[in-house]
Design an enzyme around this catalytic site. Structure first.
Site, PDB file in Angstrom:
ATOM      1  N   ASP A 176      49.339  44.890  39.473  1.00 49.50           N
ATOM      2  CA  ASP A 176      47.892  45.043  39.279  1.00 49.50           C
ATOM      3  C   ASP A 176      47.684  45.986  38.092  1.00 49.50           C
ATOM      4  O   ASP A 176      48.619  46.655  37.650  1.00 49.50           O
ATOM      5  CB  ASP A 176      47.223  45.618  40.542  1.00 49.50           C
ATOM      6  CG  ASP A 176      45.719  45.821  40.364  1.00 49.50           C
ATOM      7  OD1 ASP A 176      45.055  44.920  39.807  1.00 49.50           O
ATOM      8  OD2 ASP A 176      45.195  46.885  40.734  1.00 49.50           O
ATOM      9  N   SER A 177      46.445  46.061  37.626  1.00 48.15           N
ATOM     10  CA  SER A 177      46.120  46.990  36.552  1.00 48.15           C
ATOM     11  C   SER A 177      46.191  48.445  37.021  1.00 48.15           C
ATOM     12  O   SER A 177      46.174  49.348  36.196  1.00 48.15           O
ATOM     13  CB  SER A 177      44.704  46.707  36.048  1.00 48.15           C
ATOM     14  OG  SER A 177      43.779  46.934  37.096  1.00 48.15           O
ATOM     15  N   TYR A 206      41.906  46.549  33.123  1.00 44.96           N
ATOM     16  CA  TYR A 206      42.134  45.269  32.448  1.00 44.96           C
ATOM     17  C   TYR A 206      40.793  44.567  32.223  1.00 44.96           C
ATOM     18  O   TYR A 206      40.653  43.773  31.302  1.00 44.96           O
ATOM     19  CB  TYR A 206      42.988  44.341  33.322  1.00 44.96           C
ATOM     20  CG  TYR A 206      44.483  44.604  33.346  1.00 44.96           C
ATOM     21  CD1 TYR A 206      45.060  45.655  32.633  1.00 44.96           C
ATOM     22  CD2 TYR A 206      45.325  43.768  34.080  1.00 44.96           C
ATOM     23  CE1 TYR A 206      46.437  45.867  32.672  1.00 44.96           C
ATOM     24  CE2 TYR A 206      46.694  43.972  34.116  1.00 44.96           C
ATOM     25  CZ  TYR A 206      47.251  45.019  33.423  1.00 44.96           C
ATOM     26  OH  TYR A 206      48.610  45.211  33.468  1.00 44.96           O
ATOM     27  N   CYS A 216      45.590  40.860  41.200  1.00 41.84           N
ATOM     28  CA  CYS A 216      44.549  41.249  40.254  1.00 41.84           C
ATOM     29  C   CYS A 216      43.837  39.976  39.811  1.00 41.84           C
ATOM     30  O   CYS A 216      44.470  39.079  39.244  1.00 41.84           O
ATOM     31  CB  CYS A 216      45.211  41.935  39.056  1.00 41.84           C
ATOM     32  SG  CYS A 216      44.090  42.380  37.734  1.00 41.84           S
ATOM     33  N   GLU A 273      40.169  54.068  41.113  1.00 40.05           N
ATOM     34  CA  GLU A 273      41.292  54.707  40.407  1.00 40.05           C
ATOM     35  C   GLU A 273      41.220  56.229  40.535  1.00 40.05           C
ATOM     36  O   GLU A 273      42.242  56.902  40.587  1.00 40.05           O
ATOM     37  CB  GLU A 273      41.296  54.310  38.915  1.00 40.05           C
ATOM     38  CG  GLU A 273      41.784  52.902  38.649  1.00 40.05           C
ATOM     39  CD  GLU A 273      43.280  52.680  38.927  1.00 40.05           C
ATOM     40  OE1 GLU A 273      44.108  53.518  38.550  1.00 40.05           O
ATOM     41  OE2 GLU A 273      43.596  51.648  39.555  1.00 40.05           O
ATOM     42  N   CYS A 305      37.631  41.476  43.005  1.00 41.03           N
ATOM     43  CA  CYS A 305      38.528  42.405  42.305  1.00 41.03           C
ATOM     44  C   CYS A 305      39.317  43.132  43.382  1.00 41.03           C
ATOM     45  O   CYS A 305      38.735  43.579  44.388  1.00 41.03           O
ATOM     46  CB  CYS A 305      37.715  43.394  41.475  1.00 41.03           C
ATOM     47  SG  CYS A 305      38.693  44.751  40.782  1.00 41.03           S
ATOM     48  N   HIS A 349      40.568  45.961  43.549  1.00 36.83           N
ATOM     49  CA  HIS A 349      40.204  47.371  43.794  1.00 36.83           C
ATOM     50  C   HIS A 349      39.092  47.503  44.852  1.00 36.83           C
ATOM     51  O   HIS A 349      39.000  48.517  45.537  1.00 36.83           O
ATOM     52  CB  HIS A 349      39.691  48.019  42.501  1.00 36.83           C
ATOM     53  CG  HIS A 349      40.770  48.420  41.530  1.00 36.83           C
ATOM     54  ND1 HIS A 349      41.507  47.500  40.835  1.00 36.83           N
ATOM     55  CD2 HIS A 349      41.214  49.641  41.140  1.00 36.83           C
ATOM     56  CE1 HIS A 349      42.370  48.140  40.051  1.00 36.83           C
ATOM     57  NE2 HIS A 349      42.205  49.443  40.212  1.00 36.83           N
TER      58      HIS A 349
END
Ligand code: DGL
Length: 261
Positions: free
Chosen positions: A11-12, A43, A74, A152, A184, A186
């Site tokens: 994943d990013s 990303y 992702c 994040e 997404c 996240h």
């Protein structure tokens, strides 16, 4: 395919850990190597070429660790790169896309909200998905780069996080959406807040479990595996990951590393 080889997940950043959690539930005996490209996150604001370059580099890394299958945890990377990856590497790739099809099947109001990154929503593959599975309903999309930043940074429930979630979610509710698709990886970490803001009449959906079932399909079930191990790599700040990891994967004992690639 031999079961002692690990599954690779990329994943990013830390978002794909939401998918790792689902894969562990479905495949508790499988070893996993996870790579979060946090130095290059997000990303979602990058162009296709750049996302492809990073995802190829991360794939090379995971294959150097002997992974038998790679999960692109992702949506942005799947939409930008899965076809190129499949054309260039011999291992199976399992990607993930916003769940337009299941959302369109269950909406009562006929309106579905999709929360995702800019790169995912701009991708040709996403438009094909909407044409193929969402043409009978109204699809309203919302790029939410701030959600990625919240996850994040480990901010899941501050007043600032709530204000950001309200700004993206309330217009979708006002437009009569009864399903919100988390497009997404996240975003499942913000799910409690998103659900609270959206209210009890709205269903929030993500595709983590569907990805885990797809991975299961590739894994032979009849061979006894050794005890699983979990290695988590980040291209970003290891001390930050060490703080955040126990919150994102509370019951998982894993070795955490930094890797420059
Ligand atoms: N987790 C990623 C996704 O599923 C992207 C987040 C980002 O790096 O923008 O789309």
């Amino acid at each position: 395919m031999k079961t002692h080889q690990p599954i690779g997940i990329l994943d990013s950043g830390v978002g794909g850990l939401s998918v790792l959690n689902e894969i562990r539930k479905t495949l508790p005996n499988e070893s996993i190597i996870y790579f979060g490209d946090s130095a290059w996150c997000p990303y979602g604001s990058r162009d296709t070429d750049e996302i492809q370059r990073r995802v190829f580099a991360v794939t090379d890394f995971l294959l150097s660790k002997n992974c038998k299958l790679i999960v692109i945890a992702c949506n942005s990377a799947t939409i930008a790169a899965v076809e190129a990856l499949r054309a260039n590497y011999p291992v199976p790739f399992v990607g993930m896309e916003p769940g337009i099809k299941p959302a369109a099947a269950i909406t009562q109001t006929g309106t579905v909200g999709v929360l995702a990154t800019e790169a995912s929503l701009a991708g040709e593959k996403f438009h094909r998905l909407v044409d193929d599975h969402g043409s009978s309903v109204t699809i309203i999309t919302r790029p939410c780069p701030n959600f990625v930043e919240l996850v994040e940074s480990g901010d899941f429930d501050s007043p600032r996080a709530r204000a950001i979630v309200e700004e993206e979610v309330l217009p979708l509710i006002a437009a009569n959406a009864d399903i919100l698709v988390l497009g997404c990886s996240h975003f499942p970490f913000l799910r409690p807040l998103i659900e609270e803001v959206a209210g009890p009449k709205v269903t929030v959906m993500d595709t983590g479990m569907a990805v885990a079932h797809r991975v299961n399909h590739f894994i032979p079930g009849d061979i006894v595996a050794p005890p699983p191990s979990y290695e988590i790599f980040t291209s970003g700040d290891l001390s930050h990951l060490k703080k955040e990891f126990p919150i994102l994967c509370p019951d998982l004992k894993a070795s955490l590393y930094h890797a420059d690639i």
